[in-house]
Scaffold this motif. Structure first.
Motif, PDB file in Angstrom:
ATOM      1  N   GLU A 131     -13.507   3.504   2.911  1.00 25.97           N
ATOM      2  CA  GLU A 131     -12.227   2.939   3.003  1.00 25.97           C
ATOM      3  C   GLU A 131     -10.885   3.224   2.583  1.00 25.97           C
ATOM      4  OE1 GLU A 131     -15.222   2.198   1.203  1.00 25.97           O
ATOM      5  OE2 GLU A 131     -14.639   1.944  -0.839  1.00 25.97           O
ATOM      6  N   ARG A 150      -2.259  -4.970   5.841  1.00 26.43           N
ATOM      7  CA  ARG A 150      -2.448  -6.508   5.394  1.00 26.43           C
ATOM      8  C   ARG A 150      -2.046  -7.294   6.696  1.00 26.43           C
ATOM      9  NH1 ARG A 150      -0.542  -5.291  -0.043  1.00 26.43           N
ATOM     10  NH2 ARG A 150      -2.125  -3.970  -0.757  1.00 26.43           N
ATOM     11  N   LEU A 181     -10.338  -1.470  10.642  1.00 25.49           N
ATOM     12  CA  LEU A 181     -10.791  -2.281   9.240  1.00 25.49           C
ATOM     13  C   LEU A 181      -9.865  -1.767   8.149  1.00 25.49           C
ATOM     14  CD1 LEU A 181     -12.733  -4.696   8.561  1.00 25.49           C
ATOM     15  CD2 LEU A 181     -14.048  -2.710   7.404  1.00 25.49           C
ATOM     16  N   ASN A 182      -9.729  -0.387   8.152  1.00 20.51           N
ATOM     17  CA  ASN A 182      -8.959   0.246   7.153  1.00 20.51           C
ATOM     18  C   ASN A 182      -7.529  -0.094   7.390  1.00 20.51           C
ATOM     19  OD1 ASN A 182     -11.172   1.287   5.857  1.00 20.51           O
ATOM     20  ND2 ASN A 182     -10.619   3.280   6.570  1.00 20.51           N
ATOM     21  N   ASN A 236      -6.470  -3.662   6.537  1.00 21.47           N
ATOM     22  CA  ASN A 236      -6.578  -3.818   5.209  1.00 21.47           C
ATOM     23  C   ASN A 236      -5.329  -2.975   4.295  1.00 21.47           C
ATOM     24  OD1 ASN A 236      -8.870  -5.083   4.831  1.00 21.47           O
ATOM     25  ND2 ASN A 236     -10.317  -3.567   4.668  1.00 21.47           N
ATOM     26  N   CYS A 237      -4.877  -1.823   4.833  1.00 23.52           N
ATOM     27  CA  CYS A 237      -3.803  -1.419   4.336  1.00 23.52           C
ATOM     28  C   CYS A 237      -2.474  -1.806   4.774  1.00 23.52           C
ATOM     29  CB  CYS A 237      -4.003   0.244   4.790  1.00 23.52           C
ATOM     30  SG  CYS A 237      -2.566   1.220   4.366  1.00 23.52           S
ATOM     31  N   SER A 280       0.791  -1.232  -0.067  1.00 26.22           N
ATOM     32  CA  SER A 280      -0.074   0.161   0.128  1.00 26.22           C
ATOM     33  C   SER A 280       0.857   1.418   0.097  1.00 26.22           C
ATOM     34  CB  SER A 280      -0.782  -0.071   1.309  1.00 26.22           C
ATOM     35  OG  SER A 280      -1.580  -1.086   1.140  1.00 26.22           O
TER      36      SER A 280
END
Ligand SMILES: [Zn+2]
Length: 224
Positions: free
Chosen positions: A179, A223, A216-217, A220-221, A133
């Motif tokens: 997101e 990983r 959550l972000n 995700n960012c 990212s």
């Protein structure tokens, strides 16, 4: 001990700070000159800031490279491109590319300082096709720039500008998808709680929902 997902849940996550407060989850930014081997905060990022590129930058970079694989290093940076600083853009791009390589090698996000060089940044993203990212930190540009970053799958991190009346950041945040962003305090003596509260008010979420969203972000960012 490597931190697991639970260690981040229900905490304020500050993805970029120069002044750790020892609370919540904070990714502490370290410059190569400040690196002392064997002494890393629990979560940190390392990189050469475009303001600090010196003639011996290759030596500075060796320190970054030697530290980047450590499990406490969660991101590479801050590093990036700045048209208002003394080093030439060519040199800045050369140094930035070395950081991109590290970010790709270890699959750790890149924390990016970008001033008046968004076109150069997007060009690099298009040519290199990184899989880790990218995060433009300290975002305070208009919606057009935000949309361009979103189109190229670059995250934004918002901080002090959210506390400034009439800032671009305050206008942009409610207009972008949930997101695509993270929160930070950067070099300011503000608390991450304040930044969360301000962001939550702007996008009309309660504080718990904002924590859930940032968790959550973050996973995700990064990983995780
Ligand atoms: Zn910073």
């Amino acid at each position: 001990m490597h931190l697991n997902m639970e260690s981040f849940q229900n905490k304020h996550i500050n993805i970029h700070t120069h002044h750790p407060k020892g609370k919540g989850v904070e990714i502490v930014n370290l410059f190569p000159d400040g690196l002392v081997s064997g002494q890393l905060p629990e979560l940190c990022s390392v990189g050469i800031h475009p303001w600090h590129i010196r003639d011996n930058w290759e030596q500075q970079f060796q320190k970054v490279e030697a530290t980047a694989r450590e499990h406490r290093v969660y991101a590479i940076g801050e590093t990036g491109l700045d048209k208002l600083t003394d080093s030439s853009m060519d040199l800045q791009i050369e140094v930035f590319k070395k950081h991109i390589e590290l970010s790709e090698r270890y699959q750790k996000p890149l924390i990016i300082h970008c001033v008046k060089a968004f076109n150069e940044l997007i060009e690099l993203k298009k040519n290199i096709h990184p899989t880790a990212s990218w995060i433009v930190h300290g975002f305070d540009k208009n919606l057009q720039v935000a949309d361009m970053l979103i189109r190229h799958e670059i995250y934004m991190s918002f901080g002090k500008a959210l506390l400034k009346p009439d800032s671009n950041a305050r206008k942009v945040l409610p207009e972008i998808p949930d997101e695509v962003y993270l929160l930070e305090t950067d070099d300011m003596e503000i608390s991450i709680e304040e930044v969360y509260r301000e962001a939550a008010g702007l996008v009309d979420l309660d504080e718990q929902k904002m924590k859930d969203l940032m968790f959550l972000n973050f996973i995700n960012c990064f990983r995780i």
